[in-house]
Every structure is written in structure tokens, then in C-alpha cells.
Write an enzyme that holds these catalytic residues in place. Structure first.
Site, short mmCIF file in Angstrom:
data_model
loop_
_atom_site.label_atom_id
_atom_site.label_comp_id
_atom_site.label_asym_id
_atom_site.label_seq_id
_atom_site.Cartn_x
_atom_site.Cartn_y
_atom_site.Cartn_z
N ASP A 29 29.95 -16.33 13.20
CA ASP A 29 28.89 -16.91 12.38
C ASP A 29 27.55 -16.38 12.90
OD1 ASP A 29 27.54 -18.89 10.64
OD2 ASP A 29 27.08 -19.87 12.55
N ASP B 288 23.62 -17.79 12.03
CA ASP B 288 22.60 -18.78 12.41
C ASP B 288 23.25 -19.94 13.16
OD1 ASP B 288 20.13 -19.90 12.69
OD2 ASP B 288 19.81 -20.33 10.58
N ASP C 254 29.28 -22.59 14.91
CA ASP C 254 28.66 -23.83 15.39
C ASP C 254 28.84 -25.00 14.43
OD1 ASP C 254 26.75 -22.39 13.58
OD2 ASP C 254 25.58 -24.21 13.90
#
Length: 334
Positions: free
Chosen positions: A17, A19, A215
Site C-alpha cells: 500500500d 499512503d 495500514d
């Protein structure tokens, strides 16, 4: 120094991922560039996996290089690419696809051997929808006509919001919701948390055993679970120790680390499960913990106990555990 049992040695590709995992807005997360360099030196493929359908892979790679993070266009997998692949698998060459989205999405449709158009016609057989700040009522109206006429509808993603420096703005999912409400139809979703984006990324790397790193439980980890891939959750972005303990079955990772540095740690140490240094027992409506050692080890043990029992309230049985829970933000330090 990376040990032979390090997590990065277990997998042939790492699907990252962006951001919250690789960077925060315009700033790279410290240490990321060095970790990615180590992955490549060991021959592990790297793929940057993004739900953003409005930017071409080369633009995403350029943004990363601007942060001193090495990246090439062919290392970027976007939800636009995944959507085009879904369309290519279901349609015939040169079929017309009505596009709602940015030029980058239209380019991916063309690359899939299909013809992108912007207006409804009798020969339109599919609709593909991705985020674009230029999307307006006319675009949605054309798409609604096509969907109501029976066209296949593929959404790049269903993210309700889009993070920006000004705050959260309407994302592609909000526009998808408008068409869903107008047509009563449901789209095929290509991006996270659906599986196609992860499958496309893994295939592009020639991987047979890829690891997802992210995240967010509801997109990155849920998508990995749906795709049948192992996942490492990092605590540099959205989700927290509290939300991990309460994670639904479809959003549970195999591994947990503070940040991407976990890729260089021993895989067994990162597994969510019982830990030798920490004891967790069920006492009525709470999990009671005691022991000593790394606070993230305690969190791995707590997640395991919570997922097994369904109990998410946590108490400390000794001062050492109380301090570790406070470090994790699960209690207030006295």
C-alpha cells in the site's frame, strides 16, 4: 542485518500500500527507501498497489522517486489496470466501454484491447468507473443509461472518501453510490478490498507467494484475505492497536509490525499468536495480561486471544504490562 528467517525471505513479492505504509502525504516514512533497496537486492519483487485510478503508473512512480524512493512504472499496480483486466477477461476485443473517470483510466481500457467512449450508444457493452475530479452529472447520466440497458458495470474502487491535504473529499465510492441508487445495480469491484487488484499485482511480478503490506484493515488486509494472500499490518497509518484487537474475521492479518522495518525481522516473531514473554487469560468479560518484553509482542498475543474469544476489553495484571498497554495506547499511564 537481515536473518535467514526474516519475513522478506519467505515471499517472492511484496505488494505495498502507499499512503500510510510507504509515505504520509508528501513525506516518505523514515527508513522505507532503505528497506525497499534491501528487498530488491535479495531479488524480491516490489509492487506499489494503489486504489487511485486517476493517475498513470508512471506518474505514481515519479511521485515516489521525488521522495527518493526508487520506483519504476512497471512496479505500480493501479485499480484502473485491475478494472481494465476484468473488462478484458469478460468482453470481446474492440468492444465499446463507456468510461467515467480520468484519461489514465481510458488509456488502460485501450491497452486492454477495448474501445473507450464517453457517451451511451447501442453498441456500449460495459461501463467502467474510476475517480476523476471532472466527473459531473452528464457523465453519471450516460453511465446510468448504459447500466440500465444491461451493460457490465466495473468500479475501480468503492472508497467513499479521498484523502487530501485539505481533508477527506468525496471518493469514487461516493460517485458509485449515486449510480447504485439511480440504477439499483451493483458493480463488479476491481480495487481494494476486492481481489482483482492484488491478483493483477502478483501476476505482474510473476509471483507465486506474495505478501500484502498495508495500514488499513478494511482495504489492504481485507483485500489480502479475499485474494487468499498473507498480510502484514503496519501501525504507521490508519489502524490502531485497539482496532486490531477488535478486527472482524475478514480483516485479520497474519503478521503485525510497527512499520515496514518488520520485513527484516524474523517471521515467527511477527506472527499474531501466543507469545512466550506474555500470558493472556480470559477472566469473565476481560482479557487479563501479564509478563514482559516487547509491547508489540503483547499486542500480537492480545489479538490472538481476542480473535479466539470475541472479548476485546483488556486489563493488566502487573505494572510491566500496564506500562506496555499504555505504550500501545490501550490504557492511560498513571
Amino acid at each position: 542485518m537481515t536473518s535467514d528467517g526474516a519475513l522478506l525471505t519467505t515471499y517472492d513479492a511484496v505488494l505495498l500500500d502507499l499512503d500510510g505504509t510507504v509515505y504520509h502525504g508528501p513525506r516518505p516514512i523514515p527508513g522505507v527507501a532503505e528497506i525497499l533497496r534491501g528487498l530488491r537486492e535479495r531479488g524480491t519483487a516490489v509492487r506499489f498497489v494503489t486504489n487511485n485510478a486517476s493517475r498513470a503508473p508512471g506518474d505514481v512512480a515519479g511521485q515516489l522517486r521525488g521522495m527518493d524512493i526508487a520506483a519504476e512504472a512497471d512496479e505500480v499496480s493501479t485499480s484502473a489496470q485491475a478494472a481494465a483486466k476484468v473488462l478484458g477477461e469478460r468482453l470481446q476485443p474492440n468492444d465499446k466501454v463507456l468510461g467515467v473517470g480520468a484519461p489514465a483510466l481510458m488509456d488502460e481500457v485501450t491497452a486492454a484491447g477495448l474501445e473507450p467512449v464517453r457517451e451511451m450508444g447501442d453498441d456500449v457493452v460495459a461501463v467502467v468507473q474510476g475517480h476523476s475530479p471532472e466527473t459531473g452529472w452528464r457523465n453519471l447520466a450516460e453511465a446510468a443509461l448504459a447500466i440500465r440497458a444491461g451493460a457490465l458495470w466495473v468500479a475501480c474502487n468503492v472508497d467513499a472518501t479521498l484523502p487530501t491535504e485539505r481533508g477527506l473529499l468525496p471518493g469514487n465510492g461516493s460517485m458509485v453510490a449515486a449510480l447504485r441508487h439511480a440504477t439499483g445495480a451493483e458493480p463488479v469491484v476491481a480495487g481494494k478490498p476486492a481481489a482483482p487488484l492484488f491478483h493483477t499485482a502478483a501476476e505482474s511480478a510473476g509471483a507465486t507467494n506474495a505478501l500484502v503490506v498495508g495500514d488499513r484493515l478494511d482495504t489492504d488486509i481485507a483485500g489480502a484475505v479475499t485474494a487468499g494472500l498473507d498480510a502484514l499490518v503496519v501501525l504507521t497509518g490508519v489502524d490502531t492497536p485497539a482496532s486490531l484487537i477488535a478486527a472482524a474475521p475478514a480483516e485479520r492479518p497474519r503478521y503485525l509490525a510497527a512499520d515496514l522495518g518488520g520485513l527484516t525481522e524474523d517471521a515467527d516473531d511477527l506472527l499474531i499468536g501466543p507469545r512466550k514473554d506474555w500470558q493472556v487469560r480470559l477472566d469473565g468479560d476481560a482479557l487479563v495480561a501479564k509478563g514482559g518484553g516487547d509491547a508489540f509482542g503483547l499486542l500480537r498475543a492480545l489479538c490472538h486471544a481476542a480473535w479466539e474469544s470475541g472479548v476485546t476489553d483488556v486489563r493488566a495484571e502487573d505494572e510491566t504490562t500496564r506500562r506496555a498497554l499504555a505504550d500501545l495506547g490501550l490504557t492511560e499511564a498513571r
